[in-house]
Enzyme design. Structure first.
Site, PDB file in Angstrom:
ATOM      1  N   ARG A  45       3.363  17.136 131.170  1.00 19.33           N
ATOM      2  CA  ARG A  45       2.777  16.870 132.482  1.00 19.33           C
ATOM      3  C   ARG A  45       1.819  15.704 132.336  1.00 19.33           C
ATOM      4  O   ARG A  45       0.795  15.808 131.693  1.00 19.33           O
ATOM      5  CB  ARG A  45       2.020  18.091 132.999  1.00 19.33           C
ATOM      6  CG  ARG A  45       1.349  17.911 134.360  1.00 19.33           C
ATOM      7  CD  ARG A  45       0.776  19.227 134.832  1.00 19.33           C
ATOM      8  NE  ARG A  45       0.185  19.145 136.158  1.00 19.33           N
ATOM      9  CZ  ARG A  45      -1.100  18.893 136.390  1.00 19.33           C
ATOM     10  NH1 ARG A  45      -1.905  18.663 135.364  1.00 19.33           N
ATOM     11  NH2 ARG A  45      -1.575  18.849 137.621  1.00 19.33           N
ATOM     12  N   GLU A  46       2.204  14.566 132.862  1.00 23.70           N
ATOM     13  CA  GLU A  46       1.350  13.388 132.771  1.00 23.70           C
ATOM     14  C   GLU A  46       1.225  12.818 134.172  1.00 23.70           C
ATOM     15  O   GLU A  46       2.240  12.431 134.757  1.00 23.70           O
ATOM     16  CB  GLU A  46       1.995  12.345 131.847  1.00 23.70           C
ATOM     17  CG  GLU A  46       2.160  12.806 130.421  1.00 23.70           C
ATOM     18  CD  GLU A  46       0.825  12.813 129.670  1.00 23.70           C
ATOM     19  OE1 GLU A  46      -0.140  12.232 130.182  1.00 23.70           O
ATOM     20  OE2 GLU A  46       0.781  13.401 128.578  1.00 23.70           O
ATOM     21  N   SER A 114       5.899  25.194 141.823  1.00 23.54           N
ATOM     22  CA  SER A 114       4.535  25.716 141.954  1.00 23.54           C
ATOM     23  C   SER A 114       4.449  26.503 143.244  1.00 23.54           C
ATOM     24  O   SER A 114       4.779  25.978 144.309  1.00 23.54           O
ATOM     25  CB  SER A 114       3.531  24.558 142.018  1.00 23.54           C
ATOM     26  OG  SER A 114       3.641  23.781 140.860  1.00 23.54           O
ATOM     27  N   LYS A 146      -6.739  20.664 137.085  1.00 19.32           N
ATOM     28  CA  LYS A 146      -5.948  20.120 138.194  1.00 19.32           C
ATOM     29  C   LYS A 146      -6.880  19.315 139.099  1.00 19.32           C
ATOM     30  O   LYS A 146      -7.811  19.856 139.681  1.00 19.32           O
ATOM     31  CB  LYS A 146      -5.285  21.255 138.966  1.00 19.32           C
ATOM     32  CG  LYS A 146      -4.304  20.748 140.023  1.00 19.32           C
ATOM     33  CD  LYS A 146      -3.322  21.815 140.448  1.00 19.32           C
ATOM     34  CE  LYS A 146      -2.267  21.225 141.355  1.00 19.32           C
ATOM     35  NZ  LYS A 146      -0.920  21.650 140.980  1.00 19.32           N
ATOM     36  N   GLY A 181      -6.973  28.343 134.934  1.00 19.40           N
ATOM     37  CA  GLY A 181      -8.198  28.934 134.402  1.00 19.40           C
ATOM     38  C   GLY A 181      -7.967  30.099 133.471  1.00 19.40           C
ATOM     39  O   GLY A 181      -8.814  30.976 133.350  1.00 19.40           O
ATOM     40  N   MET A 289     -33.239  48.530 137.938  1.00 15.60           N
ATOM     41  CA  MET A 289     -32.774  47.802 139.115  1.00 15.60           C
ATOM     42  C   MET A 289     -32.928  46.313 138.815  1.00 15.60           C
ATOM     43  O   MET A 289     -33.757  45.637 139.401  1.00 15.60           O
ATOM     44  CB  MET A 289     -33.550  48.195 140.353  1.00 15.60           C
ATOM     45  CG  MET A 289     -33.884  49.676 140.462  1.00 15.60           C
ATOM     46  SD  MET A 289     -32.580  50.808 140.035  1.00 15.60           S
ATOM     47  CE  MET A 289     -31.864  51.121 141.614  1.00 15.60           C
TER      48      MET A 289
HETATM   49  C1  LIG Z   1      -1.106  22.442 136.127  1.00 19.99           C
HETATM   50  C2  LIG Z   1      -1.781  23.412 137.015  1.00 19.99           C
HETATM   51  N1  LIG Z   1      -1.186  23.932 138.121  1.00 19.99           N
HETATM   52  C3  LIG Z   1      -1.957  24.792 138.762  1.00 19.99           C
HETATM   53  C4  LIG Z   1      -1.555  25.478 140.007  1.00 19.99           C
HETATM   54  O1  LIG Z   1      -2.404  26.211 140.560  1.00 19.99           O
HETATM   55  O2  LIG Z   1      -0.399  25.296 140.400  1.00 19.99           O
HETATM   56  S1  LIG Z   1      -3.463  24.989 138.018  1.00 19.99           S
HETATM   57  C5  LIG Z   1      -3.063  23.880 136.804  1.00 19.99           C
HETATM   58  C6  LIG Z   1      -3.977  23.509 135.703  1.00 19.99           C
HETATM   59  C7  LIG Z   1      -4.215  24.674 134.779  1.00 19.99           C
HETATM   60  O3  LIG Z   1      -5.005  24.190 133.689  1.00 19.99           O
HETATM   61  P1  LIG Z   1      -5.929  25.140 132.811  1.00 19.99           P
HETATM   62  O4  LIG Z   1      -5.013  26.069 132.040  1.00 19.99           O
HETATM   63  O5  LIG Z   1      -6.651  24.198 131.912  1.00 19.99           O
HETATM   64  O6  LIG Z   1      -6.839  25.891 133.750  1.00 19.99           O
HETATM   65  C1  LIG Z   2       1.341  22.726 138.895  1.00 17.37           C
HETATM   66  C2  LIG Z   2       1.972  23.564 138.060  1.00 17.37           C
HETATM   67  C3  LIG Z   2       2.022  24.961 138.312  1.00 17.37           C
HETATM   68  N1  LIG Z   2       2.662  25.776 137.464  1.00 17.37           N
HETATM   69  C4  LIG Z   2       3.265  25.280 136.389  1.00 17.37           C
HETATM   70  C5  LIG Z   2       3.961  26.253 135.490  1.00 17.37           C
HETATM   71  F1  LIG Z   2       3.062  27.123 135.034  1.00 17.37           F
HETATM   72  F2  LIG Z   2       4.505  25.638 134.488  1.00 17.37           F
HETATM   73  F3  LIG Z   2       4.862  26.933 136.165  1.00 17.37           F
HETATM   74  N2  LIG Z   2       3.264  24.001 136.078  1.00 17.37           N
HETATM   75  C6  LIG Z   2       2.641  23.084 136.872  1.00 17.37           C
HETATM   76  N3  LIG Z   2       2.627  21.888 136.584  1.00 17.37           N
END
Ligand SMILES: Cc1nc(C(=O)O)sc1CCOP(=O)(O)O
Ligand SMILES: C=C1C=NC(C(F)(F)F)=NC1=N
Ligand SMILES: [Mg+2]
Length: 538
Positions: A45-46, A114, A146, A181, A289
């Site tokens: 992913r670039e 996605s 992201k 995350g 508390m």
């Molecule tokens: C590539 C990507 N897609 C997302 C989505 O919500 O579709 S979140 C994400 C980045 C996840 O990176 P990290 O593991 O460092 O949190």
């Molecule tokens: C935006 C993305 C969301 N999900 C995934 C994966 F986890 F691979 F399915 N890849 C992505 N690049």
């Protein structure tokens, strides 16, 4: 020979990012470390890389993947995928339309999408089994990886809703990974909670970027992730979680509590503070508390500590989050009381957010709160008191089981009858196969019958103080004590004391005092067989 796309292992899916590489590492060195230590699928992913560079990287990464017979997926760039004969493509909602991608790829390549909304699942189901092979469900938690995300974190419950949509739309062929995350401190909770309500499926894997790509020791990071996936249980609390219904030993619970004098940290509303502290003392607990963020970790490490989060509290959300994370880290019980859960949008969002911060040993509420949490009733709640009391008991039981199942917790729904359901499954989880068909209505439950205590609703903090009682009994357990027994015992004790107090009091003022005295006496005499509240199996 190619790995057939039906046999793809989605369990540990590395998505690359060459903008976060630590000193001394390269895209290839990080990918290789991942492949050597258990990554099962790779996506290049670039976001903003020249095509020439992208092609060169893709060929290099493909060589590595081929050595380990791990499929390589290309993000977004269908042309690059075709050019290097990658194993598949992953596209987002704003990339080339799926039918076009499938047409260019042909039937044998892997196609991923996605997905963050139920409507996208409905579209996917209409396309049928020859279109999409898997979906990335996210983002589960906030992530910096992201850039300018168009969607907000959905939490494990958001993933559950997508899994339910796959089931209701009959998209059995579609595999799933969670993304966003994901790190060792939250992955077990995702694996435990992310399943469909019908028990038929759970996520097929976890997908991540920074935990590996930004790691100075990607090999070690990958080994840790691999271990979490293979472990297949999450012991989030160091007392016993039952795996099936068994006899409740109330006397034993009270003996443990009196012996261990639990520290019960309250993060609760102002009205409940004083009364909750006195209830805790009456039960041989030791209340604190505290809403001081910096001392949460210290308190969580005190022997027999437990935490009550009552969202009528106005503590800053970051403070509550820190406490929840601390008690999960030290495997101490947390009781969650979503006061006024859906009375206002503010409370709804606040509670849903808090519920993503950790794994709770018990979630307790009144019928309106539990019905809303189960997403059964859209009726707005009337204030923070119990709403419609005429809801039939089978609906309440079902809602209690649904909440228990969704959050893999022990759920208590208070009212005329009290429903207690154990959705913990002993903390066990499995990739893909969910709970093997054990659905919400099959989980063990208890109904407590005690007769009505009208005056209970006329004092402040009665429901909240059941929370104190549950947290006190859970906190007071030895490690071999049973969490479910503690929760059931708390309800039996609290309701019996309430009944006694209602017979003696002259009004709501003396009811408060009589309730404390009744709790005090019942605990010290410890004769549960004499209590008015008894278990019934409706
Ligand atoms: C590539 C990507 N897609 C997302 C989505 O919500 O579709 S979140 C994400 C980045 C996840 O990176 P990290 O593991 O460092 O949190
Ligand atoms: C935006 C993305 C969301 N999900 C995934 C994966 F986890 F691979 F399915 N890849 C992505 N690049
Ligand atoms: Mg309440």
């Amino acid at each position: 020979e190619k790995v057939s796309k039906k046999d793809v292992d989605y369990s540990l899916y590395l998505v690359t990012d060459s903008t976060m590489l630590p000193e001394g590492t390269t895209l290839s060195s990080q990918v290789l470390a991942g492949l050597r230590n258990g990554v099962t699928l790779v996506q290049l992913r670039e976001k903003d890389t020249d095509t020439k560079t992208f092609i060169a990287e893709a060929m290099e990464v493909k060589k590595l993947c081929d050595q380990f017979r791990v499929p390589l997926i290309i993000n977004d760039r269908v042309d690059v995928a075709l050019a290097i004969d990658a194993d598949g493509v992953h596209v987002g909602q704003d990339d080339m339309p799926i039918p076009m991608v499938r047409k260019l790829l042909g039937p044998d390549k892997i196609l991923g999408w996605s997905v963050g909304k139920v409507s996208e699942v409905e579209t996917l189901a209409e396309w049928g089994p020859d279109m999409i092979d898997y979906i990335g469900i996210g983002m589960v938690f906030p992530t910096k990886t992201k850039k300018n995300p168009k969607k907000s974190p959905m939490g494990p419950q958001g993933v559950c809703r997508i899994l339910d949509a796959l089931e209701t739309n009959g998209a059995d062929w579609c595999r799933t990974v969670a993304i966003g995350g994901l790190h060792p401190d939250c992955i077990e909770r995702v694996l435990l909670q992310c399943g469909s309500l019908n028990g038929k499926r759970s996520i097929d894997g976890i997908s991540l970027v920074s935990d590996i790509m930004a790691s100075p020791d990607a090999a070690r990071s990958t080994r840790i992730l691999r271990e979490l996936i293979l472990k297949n249980y999450y012991n989030y609390v160091d007392v016993q979680l039952k795996k099936s219904a068994a006899a409740i030993n109330v006397k034993s619970v009270l003996n443990q509590v009196t012996k261990n004098r639990p520290l019960v940290q309250h993060m609760t509303n102002k009205v409940h503070q004083n009364f909750g502290a006195n209830v805790t003392l009456a039960l041989n607990g030791s209340p604190i508390m505290s809403e001081i963020q910096s001392e949460a970790r210290d308190l969580a490490q005190i022997p027999n500590a437990s935490l009550l989060v009552n969202t009528g509290s106005v503590a800053p959300i970051e403070t509550v989050k820190t406490a929840i994370e601390a008690y999960n880290e030290f495997k101490r019980p947390i009781v969650f009381d979503p006061v006024g859960y859906s009375a206002t949008e503010t409370r709804h969002v606040l509670n849903d957010t808090l519920l993503t911060y950790g794994q709770f040993s018990c979630i307790k509420g009144n019928s309106s709160e539990i019905l809303s949490l189960a997403r059964f009733s859209t009726s707005k709640m009337k204030g923070v008191d119990a709403g419609n009391t005429d809801v039939d008991s089978s609906l309440l039981l079902s809602a209690t089981q649904t909440v228990a199942y969704k959050f893999k917790t022990i759920c208590v729904c208070t009212g005329e009858l009290d429903f207690i359901a154990d959705g913990t499954f002993g903390g066990e989880y499995a990739l893909s196969k969910g709970t093997e068909g054990y659905d919400a209505k099959s989980i063990p439950y208890i109904v407590v019958k005690n007769g009505s205590i009208p005056i209970m609703g006329e004092i402040t903090a009665s429901g909240c103080s059941l929370g104190s009682t549950i947290a006190c009994l859970l906190g007071g357990l030895d490690t071999e004590g049973s969490a479910f027994d503690a929760v059931v015992s708390a309800v039996l004790l609290f309701k019996s004391a309430g009944k006694l107090a209602s017979l003696k009091c002259k009004g709501s003022g003396s009811f408060h005092v009589e309730l404390i005295d009744a709790l005090y006496q019942l605990v010290r005499e410890n004769k549960p067989e004499t209590w008015t509240a008894q278990l019934t199996k409706e």
